[in-house]
Design a protein around this motif. Structure first.
Motif, PDB file in Angstrom:
ATOM      1  N   ASN A  86       0.823  -1.212   0.000  1.00  0.00           N
ATOM      2  CA  ASN A  86       0.000   0.000   0.000  1.00  0.00           C
ATOM      3  C   ASN A  86       0.856   1.260   0.000  1.00  0.00           C
ATOM      4  N   THR A  87       1.942   1.237   0.755  1.00  0.00           N
ATOM      5  CA  THR A  87       2.832   2.400   0.808  1.00  0.00           C
ATOM      6  C   THR A  87       3.470   2.659  -0.549  1.00  0.00           C
ATOM      7  N   VAL A  88       3.913   1.604  -1.202  1.00  0.00           N
ATOM      8  CA  VAL A  88       4.538   1.749  -2.522  1.00  0.00           C
ATOM      9  C   VAL A  88       3.535   2.312  -3.526  1.00  0.00           C
ATOM     10  N   ILE A  89       2.338   1.762  -3.549  1.00  0.00           N
ATOM     11  CA  ILE A  89       1.323   2.213  -4.504  1.00  0.00           C
ATOM     12  C   ILE A  89       0.904   3.655  -4.221  1.00  0.00           C
ATOM     13  N   THR A  90       0.724   3.987  -2.945  1.00  0.00           N
ATOM     14  CA  THR A  90       0.315   5.339  -2.564  1.00  0.00           C
ATOM     15  C   THR A  90       1.334   6.382  -3.012  1.00  0.00           C
ATOM     16  N   ASN A  91       2.594   5.995  -3.070  1.00  0.00           N
ATOM     17  CA  ASN A  91       3.662   6.929  -3.434  1.00  0.00           C
ATOM     18  C   ASN A  91       4.083   6.808  -4.898  1.00  0.00           C
ATOM     19  N   SER A  92       3.151   6.317  -5.727  1.00  0.00           N
ATOM     20  CA  SER A  92       3.339   6.248  -7.187  1.00  0.00           C
ATOM     21  C   SER A  92       4.394   5.242  -7.615  1.00  0.00           C
ATOM     22  N   GLY A  93       4.588   4.207  -6.797  1.00  0.00           N
ATOM     23  CA  GLY A  93       5.369   3.068  -7.240  1.00  0.00           C
ATOM     24  C   GLY A  93       4.455   2.055  -7.908  1.00  0.00           C
ATOM     25  N   VAL A  94       5.053   1.017  -8.468  1.00  0.00           N
ATOM     26  CA  VAL A  94       4.297  -0.008  -9.179  1.00  0.00           C
ATOM     27  C   VAL A  94       4.714  -1.375  -8.650  1.00  0.00           C
ATOM     28  N   ILE A  95       3.750  -2.277  -8.520  1.00  0.00           N
ATOM     29  CA  ILE A  95       4.026  -3.654  -8.120  1.00  0.00           C
ATOM     30  C   ILE A  95       3.628  -4.569  -9.272  1.00  0.00           C
ATOM     31  N   VAL A  96       4.573  -5.369  -9.751  1.00  0.00           N
ATOM     32  CA  VAL A  96       4.319  -6.245 -10.894  1.00  0.00           C
ATOM     33  C   VAL A  96       4.907  -7.620 -10.618  1.00  0.00           C
ATOM     34  N   ASN A  97       4.578  -8.565 -11.484  1.00  0.00           N
ATOM     35  CA  ASN A  97       5.225  -9.867 -11.471  1.00  0.00           C
ATOM     36  C   ASN A  97       6.373  -9.873 -12.471  1.00  0.00           C
ATOM     37  N   SER A  98       7.268 -10.816 -12.311  1.00  0.00           N
ATOM     38  CA  SER A  98       8.485 -10.848 -13.124  1.00  0.00           C
ATOM     39  C   SER A  98       8.194 -10.993 -14.615  1.00  0.00           C
ATOM     40  N   SER A  99       7.064 -11.608 -14.969  1.00  0.00           N
ATOM     41  CA  SER A  99       6.738 -11.795 -16.384  1.00  0.00           C
ATOM     42  C   SER A  99       6.502 -10.467 -17.104  1.00  0.00           C
ATOM     43  N   GLN A 100       6.261  -9.400 -16.359  1.00  0.00           N
ATOM     44  CA  GLN A 100       5.979  -8.093 -16.957  1.00  0.00           C
ATOM     45  C   GLN A 100       7.219  -7.207 -17.070  1.00  0.00           C
ATOM     46  N   VAL A 101       8.323  -7.659 -16.511  1.00  0.00           N
ATOM     47  CA  VAL A 101       9.488  -6.786 -16.368  1.00  0.00           C
ATOM     48  C   VAL A 101      10.183  -6.504 -17.694  1.00  0.00           C
ATOM     49  N   LYS A 102      10.363  -7.509 -18.523  1.00  0.00           N
ATOM     50  CA  LYS A 102      11.132  -7.335 -19.759  1.00  0.00           C
ATOM     51  C   LYS A 102      10.559  -6.215 -20.625  1.00  0.00           C
ATOM     52  N   ALA A 103       9.251  -6.219 -20.805  1.00  0.00           N
ATOM     53  CA  ALA A 103       8.624  -5.188 -21.637  1.00  0.00           C
ATOM     54  C   ALA A 103       8.767  -3.809 -21.007  1.00  0.00           C
ATOM     55  N   MET A 104       8.742  -3.742 -19.685  1.00  0.00           N
ATOM     56  CA  MET A 104       8.902  -2.453 -19.011  1.00  0.00           C
ATOM     57  C   MET A 104      10.328  -1.934 -19.154  1.00  0.00           C
ATOM     58  N   VAL A 105      11.304  -2.807 -18.955  1.00  0.00           N
ATOM     59  CA  VAL A 105      12.709  -2.408 -19.092  1.00  0.00           C
ATOM     60  C   VAL A 105      12.995  -1.921 -20.509  1.00  0.00           C
ATOM     61  N   GLU A 106      12.370  -2.551 -21.480  1.00  0.00           N
ATOM     62  CA  GLU A 106      12.603  -2.195 -22.880  1.00  0.00           C
ATOM     63  C   GLU A 106      11.753  -1.015 -23.341  1.00  0.00           C
ATOM     64  N   GLY A 107      10.948  -0.460 -22.443  1.00  0.00           N
ATOM     65  CA  GLY A 107      10.144   0.706 -22.785  1.00  0.00           C
ATOM     66  C   GLY A 107       8.920   0.397 -23.615  1.00  0.00           C
ATOM     67  N   ARG A 108       8.514  -0.872 -23.645  1.00  0.00           N
ATOM     68  CA  ARG A 108       7.329  -1.256 -24.423  1.00  0.00           C
ATOM     69  C   ARG A 108       6.073  -1.324 -23.564  1.00  0.00           C
ATOM     70  N   ASP A 109       6.242  -1.371 -22.261  1.00  0.00           N
ATOM     71  CA  ASP A 109       5.130  -1.343 -21.309  1.00  0.00           C
ATOM     72  C   ASP A 109       5.371  -0.139 -20.409  1.00  0.00           C
ATOM     73  N   ARG A 110       4.574   0.908 -20.620  1.00  0.00           N
ATOM     74  CA  ARG A 110       4.842   2.199 -19.986  1.00  0.00           C
ATOM     75  C   ARG A 110       3.687   2.558 -19.054  1.00  0.00           C
ATOM     76  N   ARG A 111       3.972   2.561 -17.753  1.00  0.00           N
ATOM     77  CA  ARG A 111       2.936   2.718 -16.742  1.00  0.00           C
ATOM     78  C   ARG A 111       2.700   4.192 -16.394  1.00  0.00           C
ATOM     79  N   PRO A 112       1.434   4.610 -16.310  1.00  0.00           N
ATOM     80  CA  PRO A 112       1.139   6.010 -15.981  1.00  0.00           C
ATOM     81  C   PRO A 112       1.591   6.407 -14.581  1.00  0.00           C
TER      82      PRO A 112
END
Length: 336
Positions: A287-313
């Protein structure tokens, strides 16, 4: 940049109004399958105002240049750091085996997903942190008699049990949770688990080395008196995004994520790569992470985020608010 500006300047007046900026964010914030992430209306307005530098209700070409260089480019091409926290023997099968704690989670569970990330994702930097305590460390219940207990402590030295919180005398008095002796320097318990993949050019960060102060966060000790090498190493690499995981979710992982957000990093907590001590505290951490504009994901989502293909608001909003704070500081310096 020019093509991007022209594409979203729908009426061709040489400015982006908030509706045109909304279309830009819809194109910007989406995943690798094209699903659009919606930026909340209030947050959209806040972000727009960051780049409307002269407060005239529209973003001109010069303002868009600032937006492009300091916001859009980072969102599309982030610089990633992978921080693996305290995947050490004592937390998995040693003296502070977290499976014996109330959440009954198995520290071994984090190793396979972490290894897969190390094998498949090209992070710009990889860090391993290690709890690295001297034998007389303040957190060890075995050392309870070595320091004076403050009269305000809810637990006396005689009655203290493992996982209790006591208050040691000092200026100011120091609150301390008591743990079994663990991760003593240069012992088997302090070593990274043998099955954890170690990559070339990774950096090890040691924490908890001061016998009189505990250190949950990988950034600095619990009193914030002494920092580790992590801040300097991240700055050296111009890191924008930090992916954090390991042991224990609600202690060192959580403290590190909260500090990363406070410093200003776009922070991503990896749920399936972390295990913790107490289920209630794990939820508080999330809750603290989310409240402060962090993101919680599973490892299967990481590659696309690192490569800039999954861009979270959420991460885009976090970056914009950090830019706002920097601009405000510069304005105050100029006015003074």
């Amino acid at each position: 940049m020019d093509a991007c500006f022209q594409a979203f300047d729908k009426d061709g007046d040489g400015y982006l109004d908030i509706e045109e900026f909304r279309f830009l964010t819809r194109a910007l914030f989406r995943n690798d399958r094209g699903k659009i992430y919606h930026l909340e209306e209030q947050k959209l307005a806040e972000v727009f105002n960051v780049f409307d530098l002269n407060d005239d209700g529209k973003i001109d070409k010069d303002e868009f240049t600032f937006c492009w260089n300091h916001w859009i480019k980072i969102i599309v091409r982030p610089i990633s750091a992978f921080l693996i926290v305290d995947v050490q023997n004592d937390f998995i099968s040693g003296t502070l085996n977290i499976s014996n704690c109330s959440a009954q989670q198995n520290g071994l569970d984090v190793i396979d997903p972490i290894n897969k990330l190390l094998e498949t994702v090209k992070f710009d930097a990889v860090f391993y942190s290690l709890d690295w305590h001297p034998s007389d460390h303040v957190s060890f219940i075995e050392n309870i008699g070595e320091r004076e207990i403050d009269p305000s402590s809810p637990v006396t030295a005689e009655n203290a049990k493992t996982y209790d919180t006591v208050i040691f005398s000092g200026s100011p008095p120091q609150k301390q949770r008591l743990w079994p002796r663990h991760c003593v320097q240069d012992t088997w318990g302090s070593e990274l688990h043998k099955d954890l993949k170690l990559v070339d050019n990774a950096i090890k960060v040691y924490k908890g080395t001061n016998p009189d102060v505990d250190s949950y966060s990988v950034f600095w000790d619990n009193k914030k008196m002494t920092d580790t090498t992590l801040c300097a190493q991240l700055r050296l690499r111009n890191a924008t995004d930090i992916y954090i995981c390991g042991l224990a979710y609600d202690v060192c992982v959580g403290a590190t994520a909260v500090d990363a957000l406070a410093i200003g990093y776009r922070t991503i907590l990896l749920d399936d790569c972390s295990r913790g001590v107490d289920l209630t505290d794990i939820e508080k951490t999330k809750n603290t992470v989310i409240t402060n504009s962090g993101v919680i994901v599973n490892s299967s989502q990481v590659k696309a985020m690192v490569e800039g293909r999954d861009r979270r608001p959420e991460l885009g909003y976090k970056l914009a608010m950090e830019l706002k704070a920097t601009l405000n500081e510069k304005t105050e310096e100029t006015s003074n």
